[in-house]
Design an enzyme around this catalytic site. Structure first.
Site, PDB file in Angstrom:
ATOM      1  N   GLU A 222      52.442  38.461 -41.785  1.00 25.09           N
ATOM      2  CA  GLU A 222      53.117  39.763 -41.824  1.00 25.09           C
ATOM      3  C   GLU A 222      52.479  40.599 -40.722  1.00 25.09           C
ATOM      4  OE1 GLU A 222      55.642  40.555 -43.820  1.00 25.09           O
ATOM      5  OE2 GLU A 222      55.608  38.745 -45.052  1.00 25.09           O
ATOM      6  N   CYS A 256      53.080  49.745 -40.536  1.00 29.68           N
ATOM      7  CA  CYS A 256      53.624  48.640 -39.709  1.00 29.68           C
ATOM      8  C   CYS A 256      55.105  48.838 -39.412  1.00 29.68           C
ATOM      9  CB  CYS A 256      53.394  47.311 -40.406  1.00 29.68           C
ATOM     10  SG  CYS A 256      54.097  47.236 -42.052  1.00 29.68           S
TER      11      CYS A 256
HETATM   12  P1  NAD Z   1      43.892  43.305 -37.735  1.00 31.80           P
HETATM   13  O1  NAD Z   1      44.691  42.128 -37.322  1.00 31.80           O
HETATM   14  O2  NAD Z   1      42.903  43.851 -36.794  1.00 31.80           O
HETATM   15  O3  NAD Z   1      43.057  42.931 -39.068  1.00 31.80           O
HETATM   16  C1  NAD Z   1      43.687  42.377 -40.198  1.00 31.80           C
HETATM   17  C2  NAD Z   1      42.657  41.564 -40.985  1.00 31.80           C
HETATM   18  O4  NAD Z   1      42.179  40.512 -40.165  1.00 31.80           O
HETATM   19  C3  NAD Z   1      41.453  42.362 -41.430  1.00 31.80           C
HETATM   20  O5  NAD Z   1      41.095  41.977 -42.742  1.00 31.80           O
HETATM   21  C4  NAD Z   1      40.368  41.957 -40.444  1.00 31.80           C
HETATM   22  O6  NAD Z   1      39.092  41.987 -41.000  1.00 31.80           O
HETATM   23  C5  NAD Z   1      40.759  40.527 -40.128  1.00 31.80           C
HETATM   24  N1  NAD Z   1      40.312  40.097 -38.790  1.00 31.80           N
HETATM   25  C6  NAD Z   1      40.163  40.876 -37.686  1.00 31.80           C
HETATM   26  N2  NAD Z   1      39.744  40.121 -36.641  1.00 31.80           N
HETATM   27  C7  NAD Z   1      39.653  38.851 -37.096  1.00 31.80           C
HETATM   28  C8  NAD Z   1      39.281  37.617 -36.499  1.00 31.80           C
HETATM   29  N3  NAD Z   1      38.909  37.541 -35.225  1.00 31.80           N
HETATM   30  N4  NAD Z   1      39.301  36.500 -37.274  1.00 31.80           N
HETATM   31  C9  NAD Z   1      39.680  36.573 -38.563  1.00 31.80           C
HETATM   32  N5  NAD Z   1      40.037  37.730 -39.186  1.00 31.80           N
HETATM   33  C10 NAD Z   1      40.016  38.846 -38.465  1.00 31.80           C
HETATM   34  O7  NAD Z   1      44.931  44.388 -38.232  1.00 31.80           O
HETATM   35  P2  NAD Z   1      44.657  45.889 -38.669  1.00 31.80           P
HETATM   36  O8  NAD Z   1      44.200  46.651 -37.484  1.00 31.80           O
HETATM   37  O9  NAD Z   1      43.837  45.934 -39.913  1.00 31.80           O
HETATM   38  O10 NAD Z   1      46.142  46.353 -39.086  1.00 31.80           O
HETATM   39  C11 NAD Z   1      47.063  46.819 -38.147  1.00 31.80           C
HETATM   40  C12 NAD Z   1      48.063  45.752 -37.767  1.00 31.80           C
HETATM   41  O11 NAD Z   1      48.614  45.149 -38.913  1.00 31.80           O
HETATM   42  C13 NAD Z   1      49.249  46.341 -36.999  1.00 31.80           C
HETATM   43  O12 NAD Z   1      49.643  45.470 -35.982  1.00 31.80           O
HETATM   44  C14 NAD Z   1      50.340  46.422 -38.063  1.00 31.80           C
HETATM   45  O13 NAD Z   1      51.646  46.435 -37.568  1.00 31.80           O
HETATM   46  C15 NAD Z   1      50.049  45.206 -38.872  1.00 31.80           C
HETATM   47  N6  NAD Z   1      50.576  45.342 -40.234  1.00 31.80           N
HETATM   48  C16 NAD Z   1      51.640  44.589 -40.605  1.00 31.80           C
HETATM   49  C17 NAD Z   1      52.171  44.756 -41.866  1.00 31.80           C
HETATM   50  C18 NAD Z   1      53.376  43.964 -42.333  1.00 31.80           C
HETATM   51  O14 NAD Z   1      53.657  44.010 -43.512  1.00 31.80           O
HETATM   52  N7  NAD Z   1      54.077  43.265 -41.465  1.00 31.80           N
HETATM   53  C19 NAD Z   1      51.607  45.678 -42.742  1.00 31.80           C
HETATM   54  C20 NAD Z   1      50.521  46.418 -42.316  1.00 31.80           C
HETATM   55  C21 NAD Z   1      49.995  46.247 -41.063  1.00 31.80           C
END
Ligand code: NAD
Length: 469
Positions: A222, A256
């Site tokens: 997602e 998002c």
């Molecule tokens: P992110 O991808 O930075 O982090 C998401 C998760 O991944 C966190 O738990 C983080 O700790 C983990 N993570 C980060 N780096 C990692 C790595 N190198 N290896 C493994 N895990 C890692 O996202 P964010 O900044 O928390 O959220 C914002 C993003 O999420 C935006 O792009 C937004 O559009 C998207 N989002 C999508 C939805 C949806 O339903 N489609 C909902 C909310 C947010």
């Protein structure tokens, strides 16, 4: 904003390995599969979410300065509503779904049997830390699975209350909470799961998918993207403005499915901009930092990133920032063009660029040239032809006609991305399916034989040709 008393206590590598192994053993006992067990765990989760609602709201205030109304609407209330729908429908979702039995496979009957996938890893982002943890968990439990949960390090207060809820409600072999940042998630991703459900950025989504490939683990991703909002020349401008302001500035734009940018028809552009300005002022006041209804940016890095997207020469309204409290005012940029920095990537903050168009073809070309497939597409128009044309032409995860965001709040339609905005969908029955394996079952009768496919074949091929036409 203070983030004290909520320090991350990273899980050790051995703890992570042990928890995942225990979940595999527990799943194999079959304990998670019965309707009674699923219902009981959902009821326990419901009781915990009700009990800890005030603490969750406090945590959301601490991490994101979320107004209580928004916390209930899009986090705790959303999850409780999800739970109520799931509890109401679970029995019927679990029933076999009957399918047609083709002539060749007669006499008999066919159905889909839903089996749980097994041990699931659920990784949540920071922006809706409660809802985006519990919504997938509700679906995982409803489908008879176990789950390991990992929340975002950017929202430590929410992580702390989530940990408390999970640890008090479930034994770790059923639902476990793993604390940590990238190193701990990397260890988690080395383990064998039957499904990984990830919500977050496309960049990390790709890391998740690469790690999952090693074990052939299916993933639901997602992700995000630049979601366009198109305001056509026949749109009801007041309605469009109300709904765009509400959809864009909820959670200070850290949503998002927030409209990332607006494309407005040239003929109504000035009227639209004037009303947009008025609406922002009447919603958040002259100084939005004093409004009780406006959230803050989650971290200093995100604050810097979003602030740098504001071109002072193009500010129609807003533009004020305050680093100490990570406040960025609801901001509209006018006369934006595709080469502006703000159009390069998902904004994920309270900055709304407005571009103009004359022909819808220009909209399609612009959406097409941006890096990501949109997660959502919003259309404001009174014309059914225009609405349908945009729905057909813009490939997006979901869409609203004359509305923003609310498709994601209706549990009766699937929610998910397409292309770079994600794969797989959930919410309601689609969530149950997302965490289930759809086993196709053919049941033949034993009171007669259909020898058509048995050797010796002789000239049965002629009969076969008739059946298989
Ligand atoms: P992110 O991808 O930075 O982090 C998401 C998760 O991944 C966190 O738990 C983080 O700790 C983990 N993570 C980060 N780096 C990692 C790595 N190198 N290896 C493994 N895990 C890692 O996202 P964010 O900044 O928390 O959220 C914002 C993003 O999420 C935006 O792009 C937004 O559009 C998207 N989002 C999508 C939805 C949806 O339903 N489609 C909902 C909310 C947010």
């Amino acid at each position: 904003m203070s983030k004290k008393n909520t320090a991350v206590i990273p899980s050790s590598e051995q703890e992570i390995i042990d928890i995942v192994a225990k979940q595999h053993d527990y799943f194999k006992t079959g304990a998670t599969k019965s309707y009674q067990q699923r219902r009981e765990s959902l009821l326990k989760l419901k009781a915990a979410l009700i009990k800890y609602e005030p603490e969750m709201h406090t945590a959301l205030k601490q991490d994101l300065h979320k107004p209580e109304f928004e916390s209930y609407l899009s986090e705790t209330g959303f999850s409780l509503h999800d739970l109520s729908t799931t509890l109401k429908k679970l029995k019927s979702w679990m029933k076999p779904k009957w399918r047609f039995t083709s002539l060749l496979t007669q006499p008999g009957s066919s159905h889909i049997h839903y089996s749980p996938l097994g041990v699931n890893l659920i990784i949540a982002p920071y922006n809706y830390p409660i809802m985006l943890t519990f919504s997938p968990l509700i679906a995982a439990l409803a489908a008879g699975n176990t789950a390991v949960i990992k929340t975002s390090e950017l929202t430590p207060a929410c992580s702390a209350i989530t940990r408390k809820i999970i640890n008090e409600t479930f034994v770790p072999e059923y639902v476990a909470y793993i604390e940590g940042e990238v190193p701990e998630t990397t260890v988690l991703l080395e383990q064998k799961f039957e499904h990984i459900f990830f919500t977050g950025s496309p960049r990390v989504g790709s890391i998740i998918m690469r790690a999952a490939a090693k074990n052939l683990t299916p993933v639901t991703l997602e992700l995000g993207g630049k979601s366009p909002c198109i305001v056509h020349d026949d749109a009801k401008i007041d309605i469009a403005v109300n709904r765009i302001v509400s959809g864009k500035f909820l959670n200070a734009g850290q949503t998002c499915v927030a409209p990332d940018y607006v494309m407005v028809h040239k003929s109504i552009k000035e009227a639209f901009l004037a009303k947009l300005k008025q609406r922002i002022m009447s919603t958040y006041g002259e100084d939005a930092s004093l409004s009780p209804d406006f959230a803050r940016i989650v971290s200093d890095n995100h604050f810097q990133r979003i602030s740098s997207l504001i071109d002072p020469a193009k500010v129609l309204v807003g533009g004020q920032t305050e680093a100490e409290s990570r406040f960025i005012a609801p901001t509209v940029l006018r006369d934006v063009v595709t080469t502006d920095k703000v159009m390069a990537d998902e904004i994920f903050g309270p900055v709304l660029p407005v571009l103009e168009y004359e022909q819808l073809e220009e909209v399609y070309q612009l959406v097409d040239q941006l890096p990501h497939h949109p997660l959502a597409c919003y259309i404001f128009s009174e014309s059914a032809t225009v609405q349908q044309e945009i729905i057909n032409k813009i490939q997006a995860g979901g869409a609203c006609i004359n509305q923003c965001l609310l498709h994601a709040a209706n549990h009766h339609i699937p929610f998910g991305g397409v292309g770079e905005s994600g794969m797989g969908a959930y919410h309601g029955f689609d969530g149950f399916e997302c965490f289930s394996h759809k086993k196709g079952v053919l049941k033949s009768v034993t009171w007669m034989e259909n020898p058509l496919t048995y050797a010796p074949y002789g000239n049965k091929i002629n009969i076969l040709r008739k059946f298989m036409k």
